[in-house]
Design a protein around this motif. Structure first.
Motif, PDB file in Angstrom:
ATOM      1  N   GLY A 510       0.811  -1.193   0.000  1.00  0.00           N
ATOM      2  CA  GLY A 510       0.000   0.000   0.000  1.00  0.00           C
ATOM      3  C   GLY A 510       0.854   1.257   0.000  1.00  0.00           C
ATOM      4  N   LYS A 511       0.541   2.212  -0.883  1.00  0.00           N
ATOM      5  CA  LYS A 511       1.301   3.452  -0.926  1.00  0.00           C
ATOM      6  C   LYS A 511       1.088   4.263   0.343  1.00  0.00           C
ATOM      7  N   SER A 512      -0.141   4.332   0.801  1.00  0.00           N
ATOM      8  CA  SER A 512      -0.419   5.072   2.027  1.00  0.00           C
ATOM      9  C   SER A 512      -0.360   4.192   3.263  1.00  0.00           C
ATOM     10  N   HIS A 513      -0.241   2.895   3.056  1.00  0.00           N
ATOM     11  CA  HIS A 513      -0.137   1.952   4.174  1.00  0.00           C
ATOM     12  C   HIS A 513       0.964   0.938   3.857  1.00  0.00           C
ATOM     13  N   PRO A 514       2.228   1.365   3.872  1.00  0.00           N
ATOM     14  CA  PRO A 514       3.317   0.451   3.504  1.00  0.00           C
ATOM     15  C   PRO A 514       3.493  -0.714   4.473  1.00  0.00           C
ATOM     16  N   GLU A 515       2.849  -0.637   5.624  1.00  0.00           N
ATOM     17  CA  GLU A 515       2.922  -1.773   6.544  1.00  0.00           C
ATOM     18  C   GLU A 515       2.122  -2.967   6.044  1.00  0.00           C
ATOM     19  N   LEU A 516       1.259  -2.759   5.054  1.00  0.00           N
ATOM     20  CA  LEU A 516       0.410  -3.828   4.533  1.00  0.00           C
ATOM     21  C   LEU A 516       1.007  -4.406   3.258  1.00  0.00           C
ATOM     22  N   MET A 517       0.962  -5.719   3.152  1.00  0.00           N
ATOM     23  CA  MET A 517       1.351  -6.436   1.944  1.00  0.00           C
ATOM     24  C   MET A 517       0.224  -7.382   1.569  1.00  0.00           C
ATOM     25  N   GLU A 518       0.002  -7.543   0.273  1.00  0.00           N
ATOM     26  CA  GLU A 518      -1.153  -8.308  -0.196  1.00  0.00           C
ATOM     27  C   GLU A 518      -0.732  -9.393  -1.175  1.00  0.00           C
ATOM     28  N   VAL A 519      -1.390 -10.544  -1.065  1.00  0.00           N
ATOM     29  CA  VAL A 519      -1.225 -11.613  -2.046  1.00  0.00           C
ATOM     30  C   VAL A 519      -2.609 -12.186  -2.351  1.00  0.00           C
ATOM     31  N   ARG A 520      -2.856 -12.450  -3.610  1.00  0.00           N
ATOM     32  CA  ARG A 520      -4.096 -13.118  -4.019  1.00  0.00           C
ATOM     33  C   ARG A 520      -3.723 -14.387  -4.784  1.00  0.00           C
ATOM     34  N   ARG A 521      -4.116 -15.512  -4.251  1.00  0.00           N
ATOM     35  CA  ARG A 521      -3.756 -16.813  -4.818  1.00  0.00           C
ATOM     36  C   ARG A 521      -4.933 -17.348  -5.645  1.00  0.00           C
ATOM     37  N   HIS A 522      -4.688 -17.601  -6.916  1.00  0.00           N
ATOM     38  CA  HIS A 522      -5.776 -18.164  -7.722  1.00  0.00           C
ATOM     39  C   HIS A 522      -5.313 -19.282  -8.638  1.00  0.00           C
ATOM     40  N   ARG A 523      -4.015 -19.569  -8.683  1.00  0.00           N
ATOM     41  CA  ARG A 523      -3.489 -20.744  -9.379  1.00  0.00           C
ATOM     42  C   ARG A 523      -2.109 -20.996  -8.779  1.00  0.00           C
ATOM     43  N   GLY A 524      -1.443 -22.015  -9.279  1.00  0.00           N
ATOM     44  CA  GLY A 524      -0.149 -22.345  -8.701  1.00  0.00           C
ATOM     45  C   GLY A 524      -0.299 -23.228  -7.473  1.00  0.00           C
ATOM     46  N   THR A 525       0.817 -23.552  -6.850  1.00  0.00           N
ATOM     47  CA  THR A 525       0.836 -24.392  -5.655  1.00  0.00           C
ATOM     48  C   THR A 525       0.495 -23.518  -4.461  1.00  0.00           C
ATOM     49  N   ARG A 526      -0.665 -23.747  -3.835  1.00  0.00           N
ATOM     50  CA  ARG A 526      -1.229 -22.787  -2.898  1.00  0.00           C
ATOM     51  C   ARG A 526      -2.001 -23.490  -1.792  1.00  0.00           C
ATOM     52  N   THR A 527      -2.276 -22.747  -0.738  1.00  0.00           N
ATOM     53  CA  THR A 527      -3.048 -23.276   0.388  1.00  0.00           C
ATOM     54  C   THR A 527      -4.489 -22.804   0.375  1.00  0.00           C
ATOM     55  N   TRP A 528      -4.817 -21.823  -0.466  1.00  0.00           N
ATOM     56  CA  TRP A 528      -6.202 -21.392  -0.651  1.00  0.00           C
ATOM     57  C   TRP A 528      -6.329 -20.737  -2.012  1.00  0.00           C
ATOM     58  N   THR A 529      -7.555 -20.565  -2.447  1.00  0.00           N
ATOM     59  CA  THR A 529      -7.813 -19.993  -3.762  1.00  0.00           C
ATOM     60  C   THR A 529      -8.809 -18.852  -3.631  1.00  0.00           C
ATOM     61  N   CYS A 530      -8.470 -17.693  -4.184  1.00  0.00           N
ATOM     62  CA  CYS A 530      -9.402 -16.571  -4.109  1.00  0.00           C
ATOM     63  C   CYS A 530     -10.588 -16.826  -5.029  1.00  0.00           C
ATOM     64  N   ALA A 531     -11.675 -16.149  -4.759  1.00  0.00           N
ATOM     65  CA  ALA A 531     -12.905 -16.367  -5.509  1.00  0.00           C
ATOM     66  C   ALA A 531     -12.774 -15.869  -6.940  1.00  0.00           C
ATOM     67  N   VAL A 532     -13.593 -16.404  -7.802  1.00  0.00           N
ATOM     68  CA  VAL A 532     -13.628 -15.972  -9.201  1.00  0.00           C
ATOM     69  C   VAL A 532     -13.942 -14.481  -9.252  1.00  0.00           C
ATOM     70  N   GLY A 533     -13.189 -13.756 -10.078  1.00  0.00           N
ATOM     71  CA  GLY A 533     -13.399 -12.330 -10.220  1.00  0.00           C
ATOM     72  C   GLY A 533     -12.691 -11.481  -9.181  1.00  0.00           C
ATOM     73  N   GLU A 534     -11.906 -12.119  -8.307  1.00  0.00           N
ATOM     74  CA  GLU A 534     -11.289 -11.383  -7.203  1.00  0.00           C
ATOM     75  C   GLU A 534      -9.775 -11.565  -7.191  1.00  0.00           C
ATOM     76  N   LYS A 535      -9.165 -11.524  -8.384  1.00  0.00           N
ATOM     77  CA  LYS A 535      -7.727 -11.728  -8.526  1.00  0.00           C
ATOM     78  C   LYS A 535      -6.929 -10.431  -8.447  1.00  0.00           C
ATOM     79  N   THR A 536      -7.604  -9.298  -8.451  1.00  0.00           N
ATOM     80  CA  THR A 536      -6.915  -8.010  -8.512  1.00  0.00           C
ATOM     81  C   THR A 536      -6.531  -7.525  -7.122  1.00  0.00           C
ATOM     82  N   HIS A 537      -5.280  -7.078  -6.988  1.00  0.00           N
ATOM     83  CA  HIS A 537      -4.827  -6.524  -5.708  1.00  0.00           C
ATOM     84  C   HIS A 537      -5.549  -5.209  -5.412  1.00  0.00           C
TER      85      HIS A 537
END
Length: 715
Positions: A510-537
């Motif tokens: 986040g530009k105004s919140h650099p303490e925050l980091m985001e990941v959205r998992r929708h393919r690849g080797t992963r432990t969860w999958t984000c919902a359809v249509g919700e891949k954008t950071h």
């Protein structure tokens, strides 16, 4: 359960001279003490805290007053108002989709003349209405909601008649309405969605989506239509990450508190970006613990570049053998480069963030995680479980993946002495101290850099350096940091990739919140999958996911990419048969000395050279895995077709896992030495170098330095 007596975090961990760093602690001890250590090596035993570290003069030793502090979890929307109703009816309306219900899930709260009326949902979907002079239980009304479905709630107040009506409708237009008498509803002073006020504290307990909150005026003259007063657009995340403006420009902006999920699909989603107009709230979201600073440290101008631990302990002299009596918060000190140091170690601090507070050990399958068991770090896990601290590998209470990681909380497994109970060995930060020990032992001058620094400064961060080293598991990389590595190589620099499964996930800050980091998992080797249509950071508006899925596989950068993983122990390598004199002299000398003997440490996650995925065919594959223990399997993304799974899925996953070590000059510029194993660094400092990890790595670094054609710039 054995838990830590004190836990802490700092405002930031990537620091430089002159910066102020607040230290925020929760202590079960009435007083505690502080000290500072500079790390010179890996902490393999309690005695190493002093044997492998250098005490630093510290002006904040204490004692400091200790206080137990709570963590306020849960996200919600809130807006303060001063809306006079002027004898007109007012309507609050919004859509919602619950994903999990409790005995008292807070759907909303509306404050009238400072007196709130709350709408709560019970475990079976029944609604309660609670406020001054009104308490309606689910048994006393017909209002019901369902999980997993979009519904609309409408609250209407009539000041003249002192009436409150509540209606709930579903997408099939099935409507239930109830009307009650209320008092003092002449003005609206505030709205909470997903939370309520309890004992003067805001309690967020809603799990689910909310979209389209609006306020209308309804003239008492029934011949006139209702008039919209305010509309808070939950879909417009570009203006601010957590501020939500009233698009009617009549009422104040609202605030999304504690990091809910934005850019999620709304009630009318048809695939378009404009239909991502909802916010996903979780009762265990956490963006900031908001603990007060017990004291503030100004980073001294003369503090050497390096890796530090801020020790907060029960005793003036920490009892290193009682791991519950102290916490050790990491700090990564940078200094402006003077051009006198040619090697930089970029610590994968984004990956540290992603793994912070991972607690999978509690429920792991011991048939898969064969090395799992109690370690010195078990109190970290127990404390994280007690405080409900979670990582981006874990799930929210409603079963959806955790997509945000914040620095403003204790990160309990990012500690110098961490030994993973899940894997049975050091991981991430604690493993990377092996690289520091190796550099110190060989008296190699180096600077410490971080992912945050590369993210903010871009390729200029690496301008002063000939050779850049990675940590053991640089899995999470922002586009800006990825670009910095690539530009370093294209300018003629060299890269020693000393890990495995690197440059795998794209992350946003986040530009105004650099303490925050985001990941959205929708393919690849992963432990969860984000919902359809919700891949954008939500933090930068760019697509999330794995870099290979974003058409930028790590193979393009390092020459190798993630191939497989296992939790059953380490394997080894053999030297490739096509070793020739085209390779540099130091490397050839070591490889010939190894001969046909197995060597190296191939483990946890391994990478392979694959031209189809972008690996440069001009690079030399100098070694291949000889043996990996039973239980290793391919990365999910390498199973490219159903035919590969038939007729025996188990064999398809577990077969053909191969790791490679590569060295050479890329066609696009720059030189790489890529080991492709997370566990490689565990062999750097073994006595007598039985795995030849020390010898081969040293030869490669020397050869990379000699091959570098980069024009060095001092900063």
């Amino acid at each position: 359960m054995s838990t830590l007596g004190i836990v802490a975090y700092t405002d930031r961990w990537d620091v430089e001279p002159g910066q102020l760093v607040g230290v925020r602690a929760s202590s079960s001890y009435p007083t505690y003490f502080a000290s500072l250590l500079r790390h010179k090596g890996a902490i393999r035993s309690p005695a190493d805290w002093l044997a492998k570290s250098e005490p630093i003069t510290f002006d904040h030793a204490g004692p400091h007053p200790g206080e137990l502090r709570t963590i306020k979890q849960g996200s919600y929307f809130g807006v303060d108002l001063d809306l006079s109703l002027s004898n007109e009816n007012a309507i609050l309306e919004f859509l919602f989709l619950p994903t999990r219900l409790t005995d008292a899930t807070a759907l909303c709260e509306v404050s009238f003349d400072k007196s709130p009326i709350q709408i709560l949902i019970d475990l079976k979907g029944g609604l309660s209405v609670v406020g001054e002079g009104i308490h309606v239980s689910p048994k006393e009304n017909d209002l019901r909601v369902q999980t997993g479905r979009w519904q609309k709630i409408t609250l209407s107040v009539a000041p003249v008649d002192n009436q409150l009506s509540v209606s709930v409708s579903d997408r099939q237009n099935s409507i239930a309405t109830e009307v009650w008498q209320v008092h003092d509803v002449d003005s609206v002073n505030g709205i909470l969605l997903g939370a309520r006020t309890l004992d003067s504290q805001r309690l967020a307990s809603f799990d689910g989506k909310i979209s389209g909150p609006k306020i209308f005026r309804m003239p008492r003259d029934a011949r006139r239509d209702r008039e919209i007063v305010a509309s808070w657009d939950f879909g417009n995340a570009d203006q601010s990450q957590f501020d939500v403006v009233d698009t009617c420009n009549n009422l104040p902006a609202g605030r999304l508190v504690n990091g809910p999920m934005r850019y999620v699909t709304g009630p009318n989603w048809t695939g378009g970006a404009s239909d991502r107009n909802a916010v996903k709230f979780h009762s265990d979201d956490l963006a900031d613990c908001e603990w007060p600073a017990d004291f503030t440290v100004e980073i001294p101008e003369d503090l050497p570049n390096g890796v530090y631990s801020l020790i907060l302990s029960r005793d003036p002299e920490p009892d290193w053998f009682d791991r519950t009596s102290y916490d050790a918060v990491p700090l990564f000190q940078r200094r402006p480069s003077l051009g006198d140091v040619k090697i930089a170690l970029v610590l994968p601090t984004f990956s540290y963030r992603a793994y912070a507070n991972a607690t999978a050990f509690a429920d792991c399958n011991r048939q898969v995680f064969k090395l799992a068991g109690e370690t010195v770090s078990t109190p970290y896990y127990d404390t994280a479980l007690r405080l409900w601290l979670r990582s981006t590998y874990d799930l929210h209470r409603d079963g959806t993946g955790i997509h945000l990681a914040t620095l403003k909380r204790p990160q309990l497994n990012i500690r110098a002495d961490f030994v993973s109970p899940l894997q049975g060995f050091p991981h991430q930060f604690s493993a990377d101290l092996e690289i520091i020990e190796w550099l110190e032992r060989h008296e190699i001058s180096y600077d410490i850099l971080t992912d945050e620094y590369l993210h903010c400064q871009g390729s200029t961060a690496l301008d002063p350096y000939q050779v850049v080293l990675t940590g053991s598991h640089p899995e999470y990389v922002s586009p800006e940091a990825f670009d910095a590595f690539e530009e370093h190589l294209k300018s003629g620099g060299s890269l020693a990739y000393l890990g495995g499964n690197g440059f795998y996930w794209s992350v946003a800050l986040g530009k105004s919140h650099p303490e925050l980091m985001e990941v959205r998992r929708h393919r690849g080797t992963r432990t969860w999958t984000c919902a359809v249509g919700e891949k954008t950071h939500q933090l930068d508006g760019r697509p999330g996911g794995d870099w290979r899925g974003l058409d930028r596989p790590p193979n393009l950068l390092t020459g190798i990419g993630f191939a497989g993983l296992g939790f059953s122990g380490d394997g080894d390598y053999t030297v490739s048969s096509d070793i020739n004199e085209e390779l540099p002299a130091n490397l050839v000398r070591v490889l010939k000395a190894i001969g046909e003997s197995p060597f190296g440490v191939a483990g946890l996650e391994v990478d392979s050279h694959d031209p189809i995925l972008g690996s440069d065919p001009h690079l030399h594959v100098i070694a291949c895995t000889r043996r990996l223990p039973e239980g290793y399997h391919q990365a999910i993304e390498n199973i490219e077709a159903l035919d590969n799974l038939l007729p025996d899925p188990s064999t398809a996953f577990q077969g053909n896992v191969q790791g490679n070590i590569v060295f050479g000059t890329r066609s696009t510029g720059g030189n790489v030495f890529s080991v492709g194993s997370i566990r490689w660094v565990s062999g750097l400092n073994k006595a007598n170098d039985p795995d030849c990890v020390d010898a081969l790595t040293l030869a490669a670094i020397r050869d990379l330095s000699a091959l570098t054609s980069k024009d060095i710039q001092g900063h």
